[in-house]
Design a protein around this motif. Structure first.
Motif, PDB file in Angstrom:
ATOM      1  N   SER A  92       5.708 -20.795  -2.622  1.00  0.00           N
ATOM      2  CA  SER A  92       5.603 -19.877  -1.842  1.00  0.00           C
ATOM      3  C   SER A  92       5.377 -20.460  -0.367  1.00  0.00           C
ATOM      4  O   SER A  92       5.025 -21.953  -0.397  1.00  0.00           O
ATOM      5  CB  SER A  92       4.815 -18.955  -2.117  1.00  0.00           C
ATOM      6  N   LEU A 148      12.698 -12.617   1.858  1.00  0.00           N
ATOM      7  CA  LEU A 148      11.689 -12.412   2.701  1.00  0.00           C
ATOM      8  C   LEU A 148      10.875 -11.091   1.973  1.00  0.00           C
ATOM      9  O   LEU A 148       9.470 -11.221   2.068  1.00  0.00           O
ATOM     10  CB  LEU A 148      12.136 -12.123   4.123  1.00  0.00           C
ATOM     11  N   THR A 152       6.953 -11.701   0.992  1.00  0.00           N
ATOM     12  CA  THR A 152       5.920 -11.224   1.583  1.00  0.00           C
ATOM     13  C   THR A 152       5.321 -10.034   0.861  1.00  0.00           C
ATOM     14  O   THR A 152       3.933  -9.909   1.084  1.00  0.00           O
ATOM     15  CB  THR A 152       6.385 -10.866   3.016  1.00  0.00           C
ATOM     16  N   GLU A 153       6.011  -9.273   0.045  1.00  0.00           N
ATOM     17  CA  GLU A 153       5.200  -8.154  -0.575  1.00  0.00           C
ATOM     18  C   GLU A 153       4.227  -8.551  -1.552  1.00  0.00           C
ATOM     19  O   GLU A 153       3.353  -8.152  -1.857  1.00  0.00           O
ATOM     20  CB  GLU A 153       6.292  -7.200  -0.844  1.00  0.00           C
ATOM     21  N   GLN A 157       1.830  -9.465   2.674  1.00  0.00           N
ATOM     22  CA  GLN A 157       2.220  -9.715   4.040  1.00  0.00           C
ATOM     23  C   GLN A 157       3.312  -9.443   4.595  1.00  0.00           C
ATOM     24  O   GLN A 157       4.035 -10.090   4.950  1.00  0.00           O
ATOM     25  CB  GLN A 157       1.827 -11.372   4.301  1.00  0.00           C
ATOM     26  N   PRO A 158       3.362  -7.964   4.586  1.00  0.00           N
ATOM     27  CA  PRO A 158       4.816  -7.573   4.851  1.00  0.00           C
ATOM     28  C   PRO A 158       5.094  -7.729   6.295  1.00  0.00           C
ATOM     29  O   PRO A 158       4.204  -7.994   7.176  1.00  0.00           O
ATOM     30  CB  PRO A 158       4.576  -6.017   4.494  1.00  0.00           C
ATOM     31  N   LEU A 159       6.472  -7.669   6.573  1.00  0.00           N
ATOM     32  CA  LEU A 159       7.225  -8.011   7.733  1.00  0.00           C
ATOM     33  C   LEU A 159       7.587  -6.739   8.553  1.00  0.00           C
ATOM     34  O   LEU A 159       7.990  -5.976   8.072  1.00  0.00           O
ATOM     35  CB  LEU A 159       8.143  -9.017   7.757  1.00  0.00           C
ATOM     36  N   PRO A 162      12.252  -6.735   8.162  1.00  0.00           N
ATOM     37  CA  PRO A 162      12.599  -7.959   7.932  1.00  0.00           C
ATOM     38  C   PRO A 162      13.942  -8.424   7.874  1.00  0.00           C
ATOM     39  O   PRO A 162      14.285  -9.458   8.151  1.00  0.00           O
ATOM     40  CB  PRO A 162      12.380  -7.690   6.302  1.00  0.00           C
ATOM     41  N   LEU A 203       7.973 -15.676  11.433  1.00  0.00           N
ATOM     42  CA  LEU A 203       7.542 -15.047  10.193  1.00  0.00           C
ATOM     43  C   LEU A 203       6.105 -14.539  10.658  1.00  0.00           C
ATOM     44  O   LEU A 203       5.560 -13.307  10.572  1.00  0.00           O
ATOM     45  CB  LEU A 203       7.290 -15.888   9.180  1.00  0.00           C
ATOM     46  N   SER A 206       6.325 -11.670  13.099  1.00  0.00           N
ATOM     47  CA  SER A 206       6.861 -10.268  12.344  1.00  0.00           C
ATOM     48  C   SER A 206       5.695  -9.863  11.666  1.00  0.00           C
ATOM     49  O   SER A 206       5.530  -8.746  11.633  1.00  0.00           O
ATOM     50  CB  SER A 206       7.782 -10.914  11.640  1.00  0.00           C
ATOM     51  N   ARG A 207       4.956 -10.720  11.094  1.00  0.00           N
ATOM     52  CA  ARG A 207       3.619 -10.079  10.333  1.00  0.00           C
ATOM     53  C   ARG A 207       2.666  -9.434  11.287  1.00  0.00           C
ATOM     54  O   ARG A 207       2.220  -8.365  11.017  1.00  0.00           O
ATOM     55  CB  ARG A 207       3.034 -11.357   9.450  1.00  0.00           C
TER      56      ARG A 207
END
Length: 214
Positions: A92, A148, A152-153, A157-159, A162, A203, A206-207
């Motif tokens: 990851s 992604l 991220t989920e 740490q969702p974006l 996406p 990334l 986006s987070r």
């Protein structure tokens, strides 16, 4: 009735009687250098490289443009397999990003020339070639979006959007890959570092945007 573009003729002495679609694609790849467009290839040139009579070409492709689109599709498939395997080999975070970028650059420098076709025809090819490249980029974007979301989920740490993040990353990597075509391999380590950091910036941004917007 025999199509007008493929009149029947006896095979020339010494020419192969049977050849596969893949054989013609590989013959075309051997003729292409880093900066030569598929559109510059001649049908007879490809047939000669494949060691077949020119009219045998039409058993597999309508024309050179049809062969070029097939090459672009083959290039996309080959790269997706390489990048997917790179993702499997890491866990990851930064390792996924760097591993994927390294796989991309490794495919770029490989001797098969497939990725070079994808990069070159997306910028200098005909409209039909560019549309074919765009279709391959769409495939990459959707696969990356799914990956992604999964990563991220899992890390909580969702974006934000996406799909848009995947599009930004894909277009960035392919633009940098086109730039890398003109650079000596000695610059690859620095290019990999730059691309990895650029992707991480996308990334992170986006987070953070997701956190700000709630």
């Amino acid at each position: 009735m025999t199509p007008s573009f493929a009149p029947v003729e006896a095979p020339e002495a010494g020419r192969k009687h049977q050849i596969s679609r893949g054989d013609l694609l590989m013959a075309a790849l051997r003729l292409l250098g880093p900066h030569r467009s598929v559109s510059s290839l001649g049908l007879r040139e490809v047939a000669r490289e494949a060691d077949i009579a020119p009219n045998s070409f039409y058993r597999h492709f309508r024309d050179i443009d049809d062969l070029a689109v097939a090459l672009i599709e083959l290039s996309g498939e080959a790269l997706r397999k390489v990048v997917d395997q790179a993702r499997v080999n890491v866990v990851s975070g930064n390792a996924v990003v760097r591993g994927s970028v390294q796989a991309f650059m490794s495919q770029l420098r490989s001797g098969d020339g497939l990725l070079q076709v994808l990069l070159r025809e997306g910028t200098t090819g005909s409209d039909a070639f560019k549309r074919a490249v765009d279709r391959q980029l769409d495939f990459f974007e959707e696969e990356l979006r799914v990956e992604l979301v999964r990563l991220t989920e899992a890390a909580d740490q969702p974006l934000h959007d996406p799909a848009l993040a995947a599009r930004a990353i894909t277009r960035l990597i392919f633009a940098m890959g086109t730039h890398a075509l003109d650079q000596p391999p000695e610059h690859d380590a620095d290019l990999i570092r730059q691309m990895t950091e650029m992707v991480m910036m996308i990334l992170l941004g986006s987070r953070n945007l997701r956190a700000r917007l709630g």
